[in-house]
Design an enzyme around this catalytic site. Structure first.
Site, PDB file in Angstrom:
ATOM      1  N   HIS A   1      78.418 -18.949 -44.396  1.00  0.00           N
ATOM      2  CA  HIS A   1      79.761 -19.238 -44.878  1.00  0.00           C
ATOM      3  C   HIS A   1      80.421 -18.014 -45.503  1.00  0.00           C
ATOM      4  O   HIS A   1      81.651 -17.941 -45.545  1.00  0.00           O
ATOM      5  CB  HIS A   1      79.758 -20.450 -45.809  1.00  0.00           C
TER       6      HIS A   1
ATOM      7  N   HIS B   1      79.472 -32.234 -50.678  1.00  0.00           N
ATOM      8  CA  HIS B   1      79.656 -31.656 -49.356  1.00  0.00           C
ATOM      9  C   HIS B   1      79.649 -32.743 -48.283  1.00  0.00           C
ATOM     10  O   HIS B   1      80.476 -32.763 -47.380  1.00  0.00           O
ATOM     11  CB  HIS B   1      78.546 -30.624 -49.099  1.00  0.00           C
TER      12      HIS B   1
ATOM     13  N   HIS C   1      82.177 -22.070 -36.412  1.00  0.00           N
ATOM     14  CA  HIS C   1      81.446 -22.465 -37.619  1.00  0.00           C
ATOM     15  C   HIS C   1      80.374 -23.517 -37.311  1.00  0.00           C
ATOM     16  O   HIS C   1      79.229 -23.395 -37.716  1.00  0.00           O
ATOM     17  CB  HIS C   1      82.444 -22.977 -38.666  1.00  0.00           C
TER      18      HIS C   1
ATOM     19  N   GLU D   1      86.649 -24.002 -37.820  1.00  0.00           N
ATOM     20  CA  GLU D   1      85.638 -25.008 -38.186  1.00  0.00           C
ATOM     21  C   GLU D   1      84.824 -25.484 -37.008  1.00  0.00           C
ATOM     22  O   GLU D   1      83.593 -25.541 -37.143  1.00  0.00           O
ATOM     23  CB  GLU D   1      86.296 -26.217 -38.885  1.00  0.00           C
TER      24      GLU D   1
ATOM     25  N   HIS E   1      85.344 -24.258 -48.966  1.00  0.00           N
ATOM     26  CA  HIS E   1      84.154 -23.445 -48.688  1.00  0.00           C
ATOM     27  C   HIS E   1      84.248 -22.066 -49.340  1.00  0.00           C
ATOM     28  O   HIS E   1      83.245 -21.503 -49.763  1.00  0.00           O
ATOM     29  CB  HIS E   1      83.900 -23.356 -47.184  1.00  0.00           C
TER      30      HIS E   1
ATOM     31  N   HIS F   1      76.036 -23.209 -37.403  1.00  0.00           N
ATOM     32  CA  HIS F   1      75.098 -24.148 -38.027  1.00  0.00           C
ATOM     33  C   HIS F   1      74.024 -24.573 -37.023  1.00  0.00           C
ATOM     34  O   HIS F   1      72.838 -24.629 -37.348  1.00  0.00           O
ATOM     35  CB  HIS F   1      75.844 -25.393 -38.510  1.00  0.00           C
TER      36      HIS F   1
ATOM     37  N   HIS G   1      83.041 -34.051 -45.972  1.00  0.00           N
ATOM     38  CA  HIS G   1      83.104 -34.152 -44.508  1.00  0.00           C
ATOM     39  C   HIS G   1      83.310 -35.585 -44.031  1.00  0.00           C
ATOM     40  O   HIS G   1      83.755 -35.802 -42.910  1.00  0.00           O
ATOM     41  CB  HIS G   1      81.861 -33.516 -43.875  1.00  0.00           C
TER      42      HIS G   1
END
Lengths: 681, 691
Positions: B409, B213, B369, B354, B242, B373, B217
């Site tokens: 997610h 992960h 998104h 995103e 995802h 977080h 990124h």
């Protein structure tokens, strides 16, 4: 110092480094090989280092079985509030106390070093040393030096490690710890952080409980008036905390008496436990305590149990008697009742009936400290409320103790009121009080921030040797002197006890107090015996003579400096580790000046005195800590004359006064400036 | 003095908190290397000690000369303090990272880059430095042959139980090199069996999954120069990678007798799952804060992070995105309408949700998104009153540990699925490959009957000493336990009835056969449960063909050794093409998690194989010599995504009219095979250590 005692002192250094490695000052223990734990056995050729100059021989003795003492893992956290931990600690203390001589004590301690949890080891050995006749001249290092992680911002340790690795000894500069790191001003409770997180206050609390353990051999626990002192010392903490709250424009702390309600105040300690390799869990805002079921701690307890215990204690108070374990009745008498109640509420092994009255104060700490993981599903350890060394950091400590104190006050309200006769000292009149601080007007206390340094190198396991200092900021006040004028109209000289207290003049709304409320706000500043000749007497007393406090150097005393050389002087020095830190004697006040009332009373020494010899015994912090191996140095109820409801007709402090008392308006002025460290100690 | 070598750049990754003048690379046993930095490069605190430090450190080490260059001002890059935690979800941090990446990208040659990096290293936040420097090395032409070391080795604190660090310090100090034994990390350290979510911890806390992960990124940053961000179909890949994580997580949940994860759709509801990470940030000297049970998201207002966001705003963004999906169009910043096309609509949507700098209208569609977080990461201290840093959800390296990651997610994925539901269904023509029939599928693992996958626990060792600062040098191994499966082979029989050789793409997926109540699936549900196992091109001669494919060849995964790759070992020689591939391939699902855990009695699964028409799949590009072996989740370095179809094809859309179950969905070029995943609760000792 004998080699054996030197050996003992090395056991307060680098608590996680293996016993066979070099200790401070190029010393190393010569250990019977079978003492070494299995996983270090293959490393035995690496015993010590080439540079070792002194070898401390360790005797081969028959080691008593450690049994369940080993059930606490080496990397667990240790709590005196958890019954299982207390029981284990009690056993370990008993082993240390049973050793026939110092050589055997050292041998068993060396044997246990790599086997027993380091916190538990330190606690049990400390209590044993405080209570063995042959270690009375042994100087116990301050807890903060062995376990700095319980006192300092976790960020300090990475910086210390960098400093120790990169910068050679001698060029190192102190590492600054910020004054505010656990919360911001957005959180109103944070205004009290300087008090809650004060290193000296937390060290005092730890040391107090070392001197007054809850569980161990009865002769260690059953000290004169220990239950009453539990009540009084904590009552004074709450009074002092409330005083500071008023200085910070906050109302007095709310009792935590509704356990079904959420606790508003959160707390995020930002401390790491270096032994457990875990940080101390934070306590979120608006959590409720929940039923506990943690096999690992052998605790299964419902919130309802707390309520039942508390209801039974209240019933005992209102009936004036308690039921002991065999069903007999013990009455709560005017003078000794509070002592029984103190042991019951705390509770210690002196509680007359632990099954029935339970373990209220201790388990309250446990419930709160496990609020985030009551059933151990998340494998979490306890929060700061679970450790005597850290509990005072959390705002909820004061809410809990304010509830506990209220139980004691409920009892005190049932006692006969002090008559004028019990208060007055005939012929004695206090005619004037004056407080003098250098460079400021009379009757003003001056407070400010002070920076001080403390050496952490003993607690930094697996790091190179050499000093490394942390610089922290704490409250301080300018030293001052009381000048008290007393008139003695009696025939001949008299002895009296001069009792000095301080309280805010107004409540949080700015209104004058009712006596019944103000009496619990009085903080004790000093108490001492005076000789009064006939006629006018002037008493001069310096603030640093206070019977409540110990000097800064003693709170943070360093083993290698400032230490008396052996014998009686050292024994005193040691016990005196207990005591309110001198720098916190006077509350913070406010920049504009916080209006307060200074109360002075001269009581009749005939009714106060205890017939005992305290010459040469450290008695300078007797008010909160008692005197080592002696009776509590004041026959009156602790907190006298403010420990009971006032006589009929008295609604205000003014009305309460008898001629041997006097009140002086004073002001506490805070200047927001930071004074650099005076000296390294 | 040695000549400058671009490999020297990699030494700057090591011991991220130790100053640049402390020798590096000394784990190898000799005296290592020391950077001879100009005095003016020393940070203020060490400048007075200048001469002292050079005699104290690295006298015997080989010197690496560092050229003095004129240093561009670092400015706001220094606004993230050295002892703060760093989060790519925070706009402020992303923006600052973008600036630092730009500085590194602009250096004219590697010599200047080395100099600049030496200057920055002790001034800039260590996490930020690592991130920006990694992205720069991955994207600069002259450093593409460098292999960025595995993040877990540099910052093990983000991956392993905090208890390890005190033990490691003890081990390094006391036990001589050679006699050291690995420090065993318990498999279950964050919770007990009493917490049912704990059944999934082996997945959530897997080192490989979290490294993947992070690396994903790194490869697909959402800020920075457009050239770095605007990779082929990156928005779509955000969705697909995802989506597959959620499908895999749900598969694992079913194996563990838990129902599929609940979407976090109601932002005002208490979140019942708690998480206590038990990780420390060694840079910040703070533990990652826990999330206790039953907390609600709250409005975030943290001046320090320059974040101010209401929960309502998050809802508004969600509503606008859904509006756009239902209308089939989005509005860009100029007020123009952009159609969400059948094929590239999903890519636009991915960037919107995103969101990345490629979002056509960040003002309007917001930063859904990422900010989700952030809100979850600050649930314990939304207004910074407690001076707390973010929880694990705030860090791409740690977010997958928290159960709430999957709830969030699942919600994000559901938005994408709503878009997919608006698309035309695949017709039989779009699915079938005329003349091609899959006749048989067989899975063979050694020592077991056919069509059974075998899973078990495996222990592995990894050396984390490069991430242990300010302590004695030498290897420090940790031993951790992870899921593993026995290697297996697919044997697929395909008949080509066409009069010629044909090319096809073989697509292999796996799904649970039954839902959580034990019932058979409807297609619309099962399609979301299919996890991709492999995808590769096959050549089909006329008549019967047998395709044999090993599990280790999967295009989804990278081998274990590559997940935990190191600076010095197991690395092809410098300046070779292999090295280039090696690097990018750090992205990829960990091989050991290819197959879900299954159950002791055997979890019933359906293995799906399809041969699609290569003519409709193919992307014309030369990928020879390019690392392409984890293309499914990661794409191919500097190339187009290697499959022209929509990602997730053929399961990415609702089925055509009349299809209610998988059986009905099949065309002759597809086939399913009942398989079973059998888990044995035994732990295999480490095969070898990854030094």
């Amino acid at each position: 110092m004998s080699t054996t005692k030197k050996g003992l002192s090395l056991l307060f250094d680098r608590p996680r480094e293996p016993i066979y490695k070099s200790r401070a000052n190029k010393t190393v223990f010569s250990i019977p090989p079978e003492y070494i734990v299995n996983h270090f056995q293959p490393l035995l050729p690496h015993f010590g280092d080439d540079y070792n100059e002194e070898f401390i021989p360790i005797r081969r003795i028959t080691i008593p079985p450690l049994g369940e003492i080993l059930e606490l893992q080496r990397d667990e956290n240790f709590s005196l509030f958890i019954p299982k931990h207390r029981r284990i600690a009690g056993k370990f203390i008993d082993i240390f106390l049973a050793m026939a001589n110092l050589d055997e004590l050292l041998a068993v301690a060396v044997y246990a070093w790599d086997r027993v949890n380091p916190y538990l080891f330190n606690y049990a050995l400390s209590v044993a040393i405080l209570h063995r006749p042959d270690t009375q001249d042994f100087d116990l290092p301050p807890f903060i030096e062995t376990f700095p992680d319980k006192y300092l911002d976790a960020k300090v340790f990475a910086k210390v490690r960098e400093e120790m690795t990169v910068v050679p000894d001698g060029s190192r500069i102190p590492i600054k710890m910020p004054k505010d790191y656990t919360a911001s001003d957005l959180e109103v409770e944070h205004r009290l952080a300087y008090f809650r997180e004060d290193l000296g206050i937390n060290l005092h609390h730890w040391h107090w409980h070392l001197v007054y353990p809850i569980e161990a051999a009865r002769e260690v626990v059953a000290k004169n008036r220990r239950g009453e002192l539990f009540y009084y010392m904590h009552q004074q903490i709450i009074a002092r905390y409330n005083y500071e709250r008023l200085c910070n424009k906050l109302e007095r702390v709310t009792r935590l008496n509704d356990w079904t309600k959420e606790i508003e105040e959160g707390y995020f300690p930002k401390l790491d436990s270096l032994v457990a390799g875990r940080s101390w869990p934070g306590r979120f805002a608006n959590q409720k305590i929940r039923d506990l079921n943690r096999e690992v701690d052998q605790i299964k307890q419902d919130v309802e149990d707390l309520k039942r215990w508390s209801d039974r204690i209240y019933a005992a108070i209102h009936q004036g008697s308690v039921t002991d374990a065999s069903g007999g009745t013990i009455s709560l008498t005017e003078n000794e009742g509070i002592d029984i109640l103190g042991n019951m509420v705390e509770s210690s092994i002196l509680s007359p009936n632990r099954t029935f009255y339970g373990d209220l104060h201790n388990m309250g700490h446990v419930f709160i400290s496990y609020i985030h993981d009551p059933d151990h599903r998340h494998l979490e350890s306890f929060g700061v409320m679970g450790d005597l060394a850290t509990a005072m950091r959390d705002p909820v400590f004061y809410r809990w103790h304010s509830y506990i104190d209220d139980i004691f006050q409920e009892y005190k309200a049932t006692l006969p009121r002090y008559s004028e006769n019990q208060l007055n000292y005939s012929g004695i009149t206090v005619s004037n009080i004056e407080v003098q601080s250098e460079g400021s007007p009379n009757n003003t206390f001056n407070t400010f921030w002070q920076q001080s340094d403390v050496d952490l190198s003993r607690g930094m396991d697996f790091q190179p040797r050499g000093s490394v200092f942390v610089r922290f900021t704490h409250l301080q006040h300018q030293p001052f002197t009381y000048k008290i004028t007393v008139n003695n109209q009696a025939n001949g000289s008299r002895q009296g006890t001069c009792r000095i207290f301080l309280a805010p003049k107004n409540d949080e709304k700015g209104n004058p107090w009712l006596f019944r409320d103000q009496k619990t706000m009085f903080i004790e500043l000093d108490k001492f015996t005076v000789n009064l000749k006939q006629g006018q007497n002037t008493i001069n007393r310096a603030s640093n003579q206070s019977s409540v406090t110990i000097p800064f150097e003693r709170t943070f005393r360093n083993l290698d400096l400032n230490r008396p050389q052996g014998g009686e002087a050292l024994a005193q020095f040691n016990f005196c580790g207990c005591g309110w830190p001198a720098h916190m004697l006077i509350p913070k006040g406010t920049p504009e000046g916080f209006a307060s009332q200074l109360f002075v009373m001269i009581s009749n020494y005939e009714d106060d005195k205890i017939d005992q010899k305290t010459d040469g015994v450290c008695n300078d912090a007797g008010s909160y800590c008692g005197i080592k191996d002696k009776l509590y140095p004041d026959r009156r109820s602790m907190g006298y004359p403010f420990d009971r409801m006032p006589r009929t007709g008295v609604d205000t402090l003014e009305q309460f006064l008898t001629p041997n008392m006097r009140v002086q308006d004073v002001t506490i002025k805070f200047s927001d400036r930071t004074v650099r460290p005076k000296q390294r100690n | 003095m040695s000549k400058h070598n671009s490999q020297d750049l990699l030494l700057l990754f090591e011991h991220p908190q130790e100053p640049v003048f402390v020798p590096k690379g000394d784990n190898a046993g000799d005296n290592g290397f020391v950077f001879a930095v100009p005095d003016t490069y020393l940070p203020d605190q060490y400048r007075p000690l200048g001469a002292l430090l050079t005699t104290r450190f690295g006298e015997d080490s080989e010197k690496i000369p560092v050229k003095k260059i004129s240093i561009p001002p670092l400015g706001e890059i220094l606004n993230i303090k050295r002892d703060e935690n760093f989060s790519l979800f925070l706009e402020k941090h992303r923006h600052i990272a973008g600036k630092l990446i730009e500085i590194f990208m602009k250096m004219r040659n590697t010599e200047d880059l080395l100099s600049m990096a030496c200057y920055c290293r002790d001034r800039v936040n260590p996490y930020l430095f690592n991130y920006a420097f990694s992205v720069a090395l991955l994207n600069r032409k002259d450093t593409k042959n460098l292999s960025v070391p595995s993040f877990a080795r540099l910052f093990p604190d983000k991956y392993v139980d905090s208890k390890v660090f005190t033990r490691a310090r003890e081990e390094a100090k006391i036990v001589p090199e050679g006699s050291r034994t690995p420090l065993v990390i318990p498999k279950d350290f964050t919770a007990s069996e009493r917490e049912e979510e704990q059944r999934l911890s082996y997945f959530r806390e897997d080192l490989g999954a979290n490294l993947h992960h992070w690396h994903w990124h790194l490869v697909y940053p959402l800020n920075g120069e457009r050239a770095i961000v605007a990779k082929n179909r990156r928005g779509e890949l955000f969705y697909y990678m995802h989506q597959q994580i959620i499908a895999r997580y749900n598969f694992e949940r079913l194996c563990n007798k838990l129902k599929r994860v609940e979407r976090l759709t109601n932002f005002n509801e208490p979140i019942k799952e708690a998480y206590f990470p038990k990780l420390d940030s060694v840079v910040a000297s703070r533990a990652y804060p826990a999330r206790v049970a039953n907390q609600k998201m709250q409005n975030v207002d943290r001046a320090v992070d320059q974040v101010r966001l209401d929960v309502d705003e998050l809802k508004r963004w969600g509503d606008r995105v859904l509006d756009a999906i239902q209308k089939g169009t989005v509005i860009n910043e100029k007020g123009q309408t952009i159609e969400l096309g059948e094929n590239d609509g999903i890519d636009t949507l991915g960037n919107i949700i995103e969101s990345s700098v490629l979002s056509p209208n960040r003002n309007y569609y917001g930063d859904l998104h990422n900010m989700g977080h952030v809100m979850l990461a600050y649930i314990h201290d939304p207004d910074h009153r407690y001076l707390e840093t973010f929880g694990v959800m705030g860090d791409v390296a740690t977010a997958m540990r928290d159960p709430v990651f999957y709830r969030w997610h699942a919600y994000i994925d559901d938005i994408f699925q709503q878009h997919k539901a608006t698309l035309p269904r695949y017709t039989i023509d779009q699915l079938n490959y005329s003349g091609i029939t899959v006749r048989d599928i067989e899975v063979q693992s050694q020592g077991t009957s056919s069509n059974v996958f075998n899973t078990f626990w495996q222990q592995s060792d990894v050396d984390l000493s490069r991430g242990m600062d300010f302590q004695e040098k030498g290897s420090v191994f940790i031993r951790f336990t992870h899921l593993q499966h026995q290697p297996f082979t697919y044997k697929i029989t395909v008949n080509n009835a066409n009069p010629a050789t044909k090319l096809g793409t073989c697509r292999i997926f796996l799904a649970p056969k039954f839902d959580e109540s034990g019932s058979t699936w409807t297609f619309r549900h099962q399609r979301l449960m299919f996890i991709e196992l492999d995808k590769f091109t096959v050549t089909l001669k006329q008549g019967a063909n047998t395709i044999t494919r090993a599990s280790t060849q999967s295009t989804v995964t990278i081998p274990f050794e590559r997940t935990f790759r190191d600076l010095d070992t197991r690395r092809p020689g410098a300046n070779t093409a292999e090295l280039d591939q090696f690097n990018f391939c750090g992205c990829g699902w960990p091989q050991h998690l290819l197959i879900p855990k299954g159950t002791v009695e055997g979890m019933a699964g359906e293995l799906f194989v399809m041969i699609s028409n290569y003519e409709d799949d193919k992307v014309d590009q030369n990928i020879d010599g390019v690392c392409s072996d984890a293309g499914s989740f990661c794409g191919i370095k500097d190339k187009l995504y290697p499959d022209r179809r929509s990602m997730g094809y053929p399961f990415d859309r609702l089925p055509r009219e009349g299809v209610n179950n998988l059986q009905q969905f099949l065309t002759p070029n597809m086939r399913i095979r009942d398989v079973s995943i059998t888990f044995k609760n035994r732990t295999i000792k480490p095969k070898e250590a990854f030094v």
